[in-house]
Motif scaffolding. Structure first.
Motif, PDB file in Angstrom:
ATOM      1  N   ARG A   1      45.718  34.611  40.982  1.00  0.00           N
ATOM      2  CA  ARG A   1      44.275  34.435  41.071  1.00  0.00           C
ATOM      3  C   ARG A   1      43.921  32.945  41.027  1.00  0.00           C
ATOM      4  O   ARG A   1      44.732  32.112  40.641  1.00  0.00           O
ATOM      5  CB  ARG A   1      43.591  35.168  39.914  1.00  0.00           C
ATOM      6  N   ASP A   2      42.676  32.655  41.362  1.00  0.00           N
ATOM      7  CA  ASP A   2      42.218  31.265  41.361  1.00  0.00           C
ATOM      8  C   ASP A   2      42.225  30.642  39.972  1.00  0.00           C
ATOM      9  O   ASP A   2      42.262  29.415  39.840  1.00  0.00           O
ATOM     10  CB  ASP A   2      40.801  31.175  41.955  1.00  0.00           C
ATOM     11  N   ASP A   3      42.163  31.469  38.916  1.00  0.00           N
ATOM     12  CA  ASP A   3      42.134  30.928  37.549  1.00  0.00           C
ATOM     13  C   ASP A   3      43.526  30.830  36.928  1.00  0.00           C
ATOM     14  O   ASP A   3      43.668  30.725  35.719  1.00  0.00           O
ATOM     15  CB  ASP A   3      41.218  31.776  36.660  1.00  0.00           C
ATOM     16  N   HIS A   4      44.567  30.854  37.761  1.00  0.00           N
ATOM     17  CA  HIS A   4      45.962  30.709  37.328  1.00  0.00           C
ATOM     18  C   HIS A   4      46.462  31.901  36.512  1.00  0.00           C
ATOM     19  O   HIS A   4      47.437  31.771  35.759  1.00  0.00           O
ATOM     20  CB  HIS A   4      46.167  29.407  36.535  1.00  0.00           C
ATOM     21  N   THR A   5      45.815  33.051  36.629  1.00  0.00           N
ATOM     22  CA  THR A   5      46.342  34.292  36.081  1.00  0.00           C
ATOM     23  C   THR A   5      46.811  35.171  37.231  1.00  0.00           C
ATOM     24  O   THR A   5      46.544  34.884  38.401  1.00  0.00           O
ATOM     25  CB  THR A   5      45.290  35.040  35.238  1.00  0.00           C
ATOM     26  N   PHE A   6      47.503  36.271  36.883  1.00  0.00           N
ATOM     27  CA  PHE A   6      48.068  37.151  37.899  1.00  0.00           C
ATOM     28  C   PHE A   6      47.400  38.516  37.889  1.00  0.00           C
ATOM     29  O   PHE A   6      46.760  38.918  36.907  1.00  0.00           O
ATOM     30  CB  PHE A   6      49.578  37.296  37.690  1.00  0.00           C
ATOM     31  N   SER A   7      47.598  39.250  38.978  1.00  0.00           N
ATOM     32  CA  SER A   7      47.002  40.576  39.121  1.00  0.00           C
ATOM     33  C   SER A   7      47.619  41.588  38.151  1.00  0.00           C
ATOM     34  O   SER A   7      46.981  42.579  37.812  1.00  0.00           O
ATOM     35  CB  SER A   7      47.167  41.061  40.560  1.00  0.00           C
ATOM     36  N   ASP A   8      48.844  41.356  37.706  1.00  0.00           N
ATOM     37  CA  ASP A   8      49.484  42.191  36.684  1.00  0.00           C
ATOM     38  C   ASP A   8      49.108  41.632  35.321  1.00  0.00           C
ATOM     39  O   ASP A   8      49.530  40.541  34.942  1.00  0.00           O
ATOM     40  CB  ASP A   8      51.001  42.165  36.876  1.00  0.00           C
ATOM     41  N   GLU A   9      48.308  42.377  34.550  1.00  0.00           N
ATOM     42  CA  GLU A   9      47.775  41.856  33.290  1.00  0.00           C
ATOM     43  C   GLU A   9      48.868  41.544  32.272  1.00  0.00           C
ATOM     44  O   GLU A   9      48.700  40.658  31.426  1.00  0.00           O
ATOM     45  CB  GLU A   9      46.760  42.836  32.689  1.00  0.00           C
ATOM     46  N   GLU A  10      49.988  42.228  32.329  1.00  0.00           N
ATOM     47  CA  GLU A  10      51.066  41.928  31.381  1.00  0.00           C
ATOM     48  C   GLU A  10      51.621  40.528  31.611  1.00  0.00           C
ATOM     49  O   GLU A  10      52.074  39.868  30.668  1.00  0.00           O
ATOM     50  CB  GLU A  10      52.182  42.966  31.491  1.00  0.00           C
ATOM     51  N   TYR A  11      51.563  40.038  32.836  1.00  0.00           N
ATOM     52  CA  TYR A  11      52.010  38.681  33.131  1.00  0.00           C
ATOM     53  C   TYR A  11      51.140  37.651  32.409  1.00  0.00           C
ATOM     54  O   TYR A  11      51.592  36.535  32.147  1.00  0.00           O
ATOM     55  CB  TYR A  11      51.948  38.413  34.635  1.00  0.00           C
ATOM     56  N   ASN A  12      49.902  38.004  32.095  1.00  0.00           N
ATOM     57  CA  ASN A  12      48.952  37.057  31.511  1.00  0.00           C
ATOM     58  C   ASN A  12      48.993  37.018  29.989  1.00  0.00           C
ATOM     59  O   ASN A  12      48.229  36.263  29.382  1.00  0.00           O
ATOM     60  CB  ASN A  12      47.533  37.410  31.974  1.00  0.00           C
ATOM     61  N   THR A  13      49.865  37.791  29.373  1.00  0.00           N
ATOM     62  CA  THR A  13      49.949  37.833  27.911  1.00  0.00           C
ATOM     63  C   THR A  13      50.801  36.674  27.395  1.00  0.00           C
ATOM     64  O   THR A  13      51.728  36.218  28.076  1.00  0.00           O
ATOM     65  CB  THR A  13      50.544  39.163  27.429  1.00  0.00           C
TER      66      THR A  13
END
Length: 289
Positions: A215-227
């Motif tokens: 995503r544009d905010d440097h997070t990913f579509s898989d929420e577990e990746y953002n933990t």
């Protein structure tokens, strides 16, 4: 190795993605591009891909050692598109992405390779790693108007904080094991930074998989990746030492004349060593010793 476009690379050069980890370097300009590429080769990445406008030259000593892909990273949405495309072509490989004048540091990076760290992280059943983008800046902007000086680099030793990351699809309740992190120049000069660009967290290290989107905010579509950690204990985190914000603030006509110096009472020289970042709490070794 040089390719005329991302499509050209994916068509004729994708065999280079067979071994990881892979570093993707996006060159917004020429400033410290050479040192960025050399630093990540030294970290132990099996391949370093440089996405760069064709008007910039590749340093002579890196020709043949870095894959050059003609690309404009400054175009709207260009970086997520490239990351998604490379990820889809290299499913299962660990990847890292950053911009020029940015340098990855991870716990004990002086004696351990990026491959060793990611092998351990994989054993902990983690497919991504949180990194903090730590702002670097030259202390004297009169002699260094670009704000980029490796020999006189400084960082903030305090002023970092985290807020709960809320979920608009769940009545704005906090997301599990996700936080928004703030600090550095984006915090001190927030009046010049759009709200959506003030965070300093970035999922810079991740394991490619089919359908994954950045995503544009440097997070990913898989929420577990953002933990930032797994449910049972703290995990490794890393840091990206970055001149990017300082460079932009001095280049932007709306902010350059308002900033005479980035130096303040909490500025300290950057030692270019993982120990300093660990001591400041800007990365976490987890269970890796």
């Amino acid at each position: 190795m040089q390719y005329n476009s991302l499509q050209d690379f994916l068509k004729t050069g994708r065999d280079a993605l067979a071994k990881g980890p892979i570093a993707l370097i996006f060159a917004e300009d020429e400033i410290e591009l050479a040192t960025t590429l050399r630093h990540h080769r030294h970290c132990g990445f099996k391949q370093v891909l440089c996405f760069v406008n064709d008007r910039y030259d590749m340093p002579g000593d890196l020709v043949g050692k870095v894959i050059r892909i003609t690309y404009d990273p400054t175009a709207d949405g260009a970086v997520p598109r490239a990351v998604d495309a490379i990820s889809a072509a290299a499913v299962g490989q660990w990847m890292f992405y950053c911009y020029n004048a940015e340098y990855l540091f991870y716990p004990f990076c002086e004696t351990r390779s990026i491959g060793e760290m990611l092998s351990y992280h994989t054993e902990e059943r983690r497919d991504a790693m949180l990194t903090y983008v730590v702002d670097l800046y030259a202390s004297n902007l009169d002699t260094t108007p670009t704000a980029v000086d490796l020999d006189d680099a400084h960082l903030d030793r305090s002023g970092y904080y985290a807020l709960a990351r809320t979920d608009p699809e769940n009545d704005n309740h906090p997301k599990d094991r996700q936080l928004d992190f703030y600090g550095g120049l984006r915090w001190r000069y927030e009046e010049h930074i759009p709200p959506e660009r003030r965070k300093i967290d970035r999922i810079s290290l991740f394991r490619a998989k089919a359908g994954l989107q950045l995503r544009d905010d440097h997070t990913f579509s898989d929420e577990e990746y953002n933990t930032f950690a797994c449910p049972w204990h703290n995990n490794l985190t890393a840091a990206v030492a970055s001149f990017r914000t300082a460079k932009a603030l001095k280049r932007n006509p709306g902010s350059t004349f308002d900033i005479r110096t980035f130096h303040w009472h909490n500025s300290v020289p950057f030692e270019w060593h993982s120990r300093q970042l660990l001591d400041l709490g800007l990365m976490e070794p987890g269970q890796w010793f």
